[in-house]
Design a protein around this motif. Structure first.
Motif, PDB file in Angstrom:
ATOM      1  N   MET A 258       0.839  -1.197   0.000  1.00  0.00           N
ATOM      2  CA  MET A 258       0.000   0.000   0.000  1.00  0.00           C
ATOM      3  C   MET A 258       0.875   1.248   0.000  1.00  0.00           C
ATOM      4  N   THR A 259       0.444   2.231  -0.728  1.00  0.00           N
ATOM      5  CA  THR A 259       1.178   3.491  -0.739  1.00  0.00           C
ATOM      6  C   THR A 259       0.716   4.355   0.437  1.00  0.00           C
ATOM      7  N   VAL A 260       1.526   5.356   0.759  1.00  0.00           N
ATOM      8  CA  VAL A 260       1.188   6.266   1.857  1.00  0.00           C
ATOM      9  C   VAL A 260      -0.157   6.943   1.597  1.00  0.00           C
ATOM     10  N   ASP A 261      -0.469   7.240   0.338  1.00  0.00           N
ATOM     11  CA  ASP A 261      -1.729   7.902  -0.003  1.00  0.00           C
ATOM     12  C   ASP A 261      -2.952   7.044   0.335  1.00  0.00           C
ATOM     13  N   GLN A 262      -2.771   5.732   0.411  1.00  0.00           N
ATOM     14  CA  GLN A 262      -3.881   4.824   0.708  1.00  0.00           C
ATOM     15  C   GLN A 262      -4.006   4.551   2.210  1.00  0.00           C
ATOM     16  N   LEU A 263      -3.127   5.136   3.012  1.00  0.00           N
ATOM     17  CA  LEU A 263      -3.102   4.889   4.446  1.00  0.00           C
ATOM     18  C   LEU A 263      -3.444   6.152   5.220  1.00  0.00           C
ATOM     19  N   ARG A 264      -3.813   5.974   6.494  1.00  0.00           N
ATOM     20  CA  ARG A 264      -4.096   7.091   7.400  1.00  0.00           C
ATOM     21  C   ARG A 264      -3.016   7.158   8.469  1.00  0.00           C
ATOM     22  N   VAL A 265      -2.591   8.375   8.777  1.00  0.00           N
ATOM     23  CA  VAL A 265      -1.649   8.581   9.877  1.00  0.00           C
ATOM     24  C   VAL A 265      -2.395   8.353  11.188  1.00  0.00           C
ATOM     25  N   ILE A 266      -1.802   7.592  12.080  1.00  0.00           N
ATOM     26  CA  ILE A 266      -2.382   7.370  13.408  1.00  0.00           C
ATOM     27  C   ILE A 266      -2.115   8.625  14.239  1.00  0.00           C
ATOM     28  N   GLU A 267      -3.173   9.305  14.620  1.00  0.00           N
ATOM     29  CA  GLU A 267      -3.072  10.536  15.419  1.00  0.00           C
ATOM     30  C   GLU A 267      -3.037  10.194  16.904  1.00  0.00           C
ATOM     31  N   GLY A 268      -2.469  11.068  17.696  1.00  0.00           N
ATOM     32  CA  GLY A 268      -2.474  10.901  19.147  1.00  0.00           C
ATOM     33  C   GLY A 268      -1.318  10.079  19.695  1.00  0.00           C
ATOM     34  N   CYS A 269      -0.311   9.787  18.877  1.00  0.00           N
ATOM     35  CA  CYS A 269       0.849   9.033  19.366  1.00  0.00           C
ATOM     36  C   CYS A 269       1.679   9.914  20.298  1.00  0.00           C
ATOM     37  N   PHE A 270       2.273   9.310  21.324  1.00  0.00           N
ATOM     38  CA  PHE A 270       3.164  10.061  22.209  1.00  0.00           C
ATOM     39  C   PHE A 270       4.211   9.119  22.796  1.00  0.00           C
ATOM     40  N   VAL A 271       5.357   9.682  23.118  1.00  0.00           N
ATOM     41  CA  VAL A 271       6.480   8.925  23.667  1.00  0.00           C
ATOM     42  C   VAL A 271       6.315   8.819  25.177  1.00  0.00           C
ATOM     43  N   THR A 272       6.454   7.600  25.705  1.00  0.00           N
ATOM     44  CA  THR A 272       6.363   7.383  27.151  1.00  0.00           C
ATOM     45  C   THR A 272       7.732   7.251  27.801  1.00  0.00           C
ATOM     46  N   ASP A 273       8.759   6.913  27.001  1.00  0.00           N
ATOM     47  CA  ASP A 273      10.122   6.788  27.523  1.00  0.00           C
ATOM     48  C   ASP A 273      11.076   6.801  26.340  1.00  0.00           C
ATOM     49  N   SER A 274      12.300   7.271  26.561  1.00  0.00           N
ATOM     50  CA  SER A 274      13.296   7.258  25.500  1.00  0.00           C
ATOM     51  C   SER A 274      14.694   7.346  26.094  1.00  0.00           C
ATOM     52  N   SER A 275      15.670   7.066  25.252  1.00  0.00           N
ATOM     53  CA  SER A 275      17.065   7.214  25.642  1.00  0.00           C
ATOM     54  C   SER A 275      17.577   8.595  25.247  1.00  0.00           C
TER      55      SER A 275
END
Length: 151
Positions: free
Chosen positions: A1-18
């Motif tokens: 599938m191409t990016v144009d056929q997909l939806r961006v998942i909204e509301g993502c956030f980082v809970t931990d990182s290095s």
């Protein structure tokens, strides 16, 4: 599938990182702000090290693609990872690697796109490695934007 056929998942956030939190514009939450001028960076290190971001997708989703944008500075050839691994934590428990990509090469300002094995999950971990050494002799990972996409 191409990016144009997909939806961006909204509301993502980082809970931990290095990563580090030196500036408002170099913070892991900036990965999801839609701006190519802010992003996430790791600490500056003397030796190469794998980095990670633990991400909450906001609800249970089935991501099928990940996109990561390289910093749009052509003279800086370092900072973008050469290896990316994405791990999903399915609702039924355990963990599953849904992408391993090696030998990544992306031009300044462009996007890396990786196909994910579809898994129903709310939490993912993105692990990066393989950044080149900077002229200063340090290692530093930089990612300007990140997107997870669903069908």
């Amino acid at each position: 599938m191409t990016v144009d056929q997909l939806r961006v998942i909204e509301g993502c956030f980082v809970t931990d990182s290095s990563g580090c939190h030196r500036y408002d514009f170099w913070n892991e939450q900036a990965l999801f702000d839609g701006s190519p001028h802010t992003g996430w960076g790791s600490l500056s290190r003397n030796d190469p090290q794998a980095e990670y971001l633990d991400i909450d997708l906001g609800s249970v989703r089935v991501p099928v693609k990940i996109r990561l944008q390289r910093r749009a500075v052509p003279v800086i050839r370092t900072g973008f990872p050469g290896t990316i691994r994405v791990i999903a934590y399915p609702e039924q428990g355990g963990e599953k690697t849904i992408l391993t990509a090696d030998g990544i090469s992306v031009e300044a300002g462009e996007w890396f796109e990786g196909e994910l094995e579809p898994v129903s999950t709310r939490r993912v971990r993105v692990e990066t490695d393989g950044v080149a050494i900077r002229p200063s002799g340090k290692f530093f990972t930089q990612i300007m934007q990140m997107q997870f996409l669903e069908a």
